[in-house]
Design an enzyme around this catalytic site. Structure first.
Site, PDB file in Angstrom:
ATOM      1  CG  ASP A 132       3.998   3.754   0.835  1.00 13.20           C
ATOM      2  OD1 ASP A 132       3.341   4.566   1.513  1.00 13.20           O
ATOM      3  OD2 ASP A 132       3.489   3.081  -0.077  1.00 13.20           O
TER       4      ASP A 132
ATOM      5  CD  GLU B 225      -2.193   1.407   1.532  1.00  6.87           C
ATOM      6  OE1 GLU B 225      -1.223   0.675   1.803  1.00  6.87           O
ATOM      7  OE2 GLU B 225      -2.255   2.600   1.872  1.00  6.87           O
TER       8      GLU B 225
END
Length: 643
Positions: A324, A530
């Site tokens: 990521d 997020e």
């Protein structure tokens, strides 16, 4: 003297003739045969041939992915880089056209192709609900809404599943901008709506998430019947390489805290969080992204047992594993502390491509040092490079590395917007319809004297789309891209004689005195992504609650909730005549009014339970304390009005 001069001239002439003959011979000679450039050769043979020609620097370059903001043709050439990405909001220019994107991607590609071996780079982008970073793209509902549609996704040879169609449309729009790689789908199983990424999850139930992996053949194309297990597949240049993420357990963290620890047994991990990866691999997914989260205290980015031991060795996944965003850095806390050891751990765990984003020279230099000093074995580097090259060969990047402008008109195409509108209709869940069952409010009459549209989300495309829209966090307002707000859709749907009054925050006296036939109140969460979306209270902002009280306490109202997850609604439910969960519908607001006004019926069923209070969380189907306000699978239905 004359004889000497003559001899000298003869020698010079002879040299010229020899030189010319050599040039002619070279011009007429066949170019050097390179097996890796021959598309008739098996992919395995091409990989083997290319890898043996590569230097250590060229191999490590293939493993590095940098952000557009630090990329250039020279950087690609000088460091042999294998990949570039656009992080959220990383664009060629504000409101860049599809052609501008193509030119940007091709400019970087030409840098990669100018290297000694001419290995093309692969450009990746987050396309998590349509081509969401790009101005004028079709923005589909976020996954939390798409999970609702699974009950109307009946398949036949002539009518593929809705989710597969969405994948195909997204692939065309991504390819329209010259990009061949999408970081989608997110196949997290969100077990706690307090998680700021819950809207990226299709459901709390892994079986629904498994069904939704049908988006992968939409993105990549249908896997041939004779394909080997785990081998990546991308059918042609109208398709993109997909990325199943985030491996794994990201939706199960304690209290839904992003990037936190998932405390669960191996059996629980495999039965809840693994199944959708099995489906993804069986459908030929090209890449898999590792999760920021930990499993029982072990960072997934450093978990060799699950990345190499299980994913690669046991499941035989042969595509590449990507980190990521700065995921290697985040192996430590604080991030980037003892970076060298994090590189050792991450690459050793089995990560093949590192989304380093910015500090690529530090990464490259450290990796070269570690390989030369036998800290990272060359065999691990070779495995990573072979996997990356396999995806590039399978995609046809070596044959056609440069994009053209032939698909630019696919961006925001009306056909795709119509599909998104259909997805909105099918993702809506009717939670309440009338204060008594025998007096339903919906569908609403189009012919009414005067109606009120109110709320913070009624005329706000940014709120309607949510996070991961144009920018990483998304943004409020109507400036970010093109689309139709719910207010605009209402005005288009009602009869010409109906007066539509819009007031974002009307007071009670105004509502009571204005003789409205009914009201449509649209409220919900502001955009987020997020960690910024993590919430321990899950409440509708105060302005929205005030609007519900002022409007629904005075006249008949339908409340449409725009959110990435269930929110606290029970204390206000008695005042509300009709309640609709619209999730984050995207750019096509007409999908909401299509159902409100009865052109289509409500069909959606909850893909996650709707809790009563946050004190119950986490709470999922099968739990001993399961007592939701609206249970998993709930959803009232209506019939369309026959004209």
């Amino acid at each position: 003297m004359e004889r000497q001069w003559f001899s000298t001239c003869c020698v010079l002439l002879l040299l010229v003739l020899v030189s010319c003959n050599s040039s002619f011979a070279a011009a007429g000679a066949k170019p050097l045969y390179l097996k890796y450039k021959d598309p008739k050769q098996p992919v395995g043979a091409r990989i083997k041939d290319l890898v043996k020609r590569m230097t250590l620097e060229e191999k490590i370059g293939q493993m590095v992915q940098i952000d557009l903001t630090v990329a250039s043709s020279d950087v690609m050439k000088n460091y042999y880089l294998g990949s570039v990405l656009s992080g959220g909001g990383s664009v060629p220019s504000p409101k860049a056209s599809a052609a501008a994107w193509v030119n940007t991607v091709n400019g970087l590609q030409k840098g990669a192709l100018s290297t000694r071996l001419g290995i093309p780079m692969i450009y990746g982008i987050d396309a998590v609900h349509g081509h969401n970073n790009v101005y004028n793209a079709t923005i589909f509902p976020h996954n939390v809404g798409l999970g609702v549609t699974r009950r109307v996704n009946f398949t036949s040879a002539r009518d593929p599943q809705l989710i597969k169609k969405i994948g195909a449309a997204t692939a065309k729009e991504v390819r329209a901008t010259g990009i061949p790689y999408a970081f989608a789908p997110c196949i997290a199983v969100c077990r706690d709506p307090r998680w700021g990424r819950c809207y990226e999850s299709y459901s709390e139930d892994h079986t629904i998430v498994q069904k939704m992996t049908e988006i992968i053949p939409g993105l990549q194309g249908d896997l041939p019947a004779n394909s080997r297990k785990g081998v990546p597949f991308v059918v042609n240049r109208t398709k993109v390489a997909a990325c199943a993420k985030h491996y794994m357990g990201d939706g199960g963290t304690t209290k839904g805290i992003n990037e936190n620890n998932t405390v669960i047994s191996m059996n629980g991990l495999m039965s809840i969080h693994m199944p959708a990866y099995l489906n993804s691999i069986s459908k030929g997914v090209a890449t898999i992204m590792v999760s920021y989260s930990s499993w029982n205290g072990k960072k997934m980015h450093a978990n060799r047992e699950l990345v190499t031991g299980f994913l690669k060795d046991k499941l035989k996944f042969r595509g590449f594993v990507i980190s990521d965003w700065q995921g290697i850095d985040r192996i430590t806390s604080p991030p980037h502390a003892n970076y060298s050891s994090s590189i050792t751990a991450g690459v050793g765990a089995g990560i093949d491509m590192i989304m380093v984003a910015y500090n690529y020279t530090e990464l490259i230099n450290d990796m070269i040092y570690q390989v030369k000093n036998r800290i990272i074995p060359v065999s691990r580097i070779d495995d990573a490079v072979k996997r990356i090259l396999r995806v590039k060969f399978v995609m046809g990047l070596f044959e056609k590395p440069l994009a053209d402008l032939s698909m630019v008109n696919e961006l925001g195409k009306q056909e795709h917007r119509d599909l998104a509108r259909e997805a909105v209709r099918k993702s809506l869940v009717l939670l309440k319809n009338g204060k008594t069952a025998d007096k339903p409010l919906l569908p609403l009459p189009k012919k009414a004297a005067k109606i009120l549209v109110a709320g913070s989300h009624a005329d706000n495309l940014g709120n309607q789309c949510g996070g991961w829209t144009i920018t990483w966090q998304g943004q409020t307002g109507n400036d970010l891209t093109s689309g139709t707000t719910i207010l605009k859709a209402v005005k288009s749907a009602v009869a010409p004689s109906t007066q539509v009054v819009y007031s974002e925050q009307p007071d009670a006296s105004f509502v009571k005195s204005s003789k409205f036939s009914y009201a449509i109140v649209v409220v919900g969460e502001p955009p987020y992504a997020e960690t910024q979306g993590d919430s321990l209270n899950l409440t509708i902002p105060a302005a929205g609650l005030t609007t519900i009280n002022n409007v629904c306490g005075s006249i008949k109202c339908v409340v449409v909730v725009i959110s990435g997850r269930p929110l606290v609604i029970e204390p206000y439910l008695a005042k509300i005549d009709a309640l609709v969960a619209a999730w984050l519908p995207g750019t096509e607001g007409q999908g909401v009014t299509d159902v409100l006004f009865g052109d289509y019926g409500f069909t959606g069923k909850l893909a996650r339970n709707w809790f009563r209070s946050v004190s119950q969380l986490p709470m999922n189907v099968g739990d001993a304390h399961y007592d939701p306000l609206f249970p998993f699978g709930f959803g009232l239905t209506t019939e369309p009005i026959k004209s």
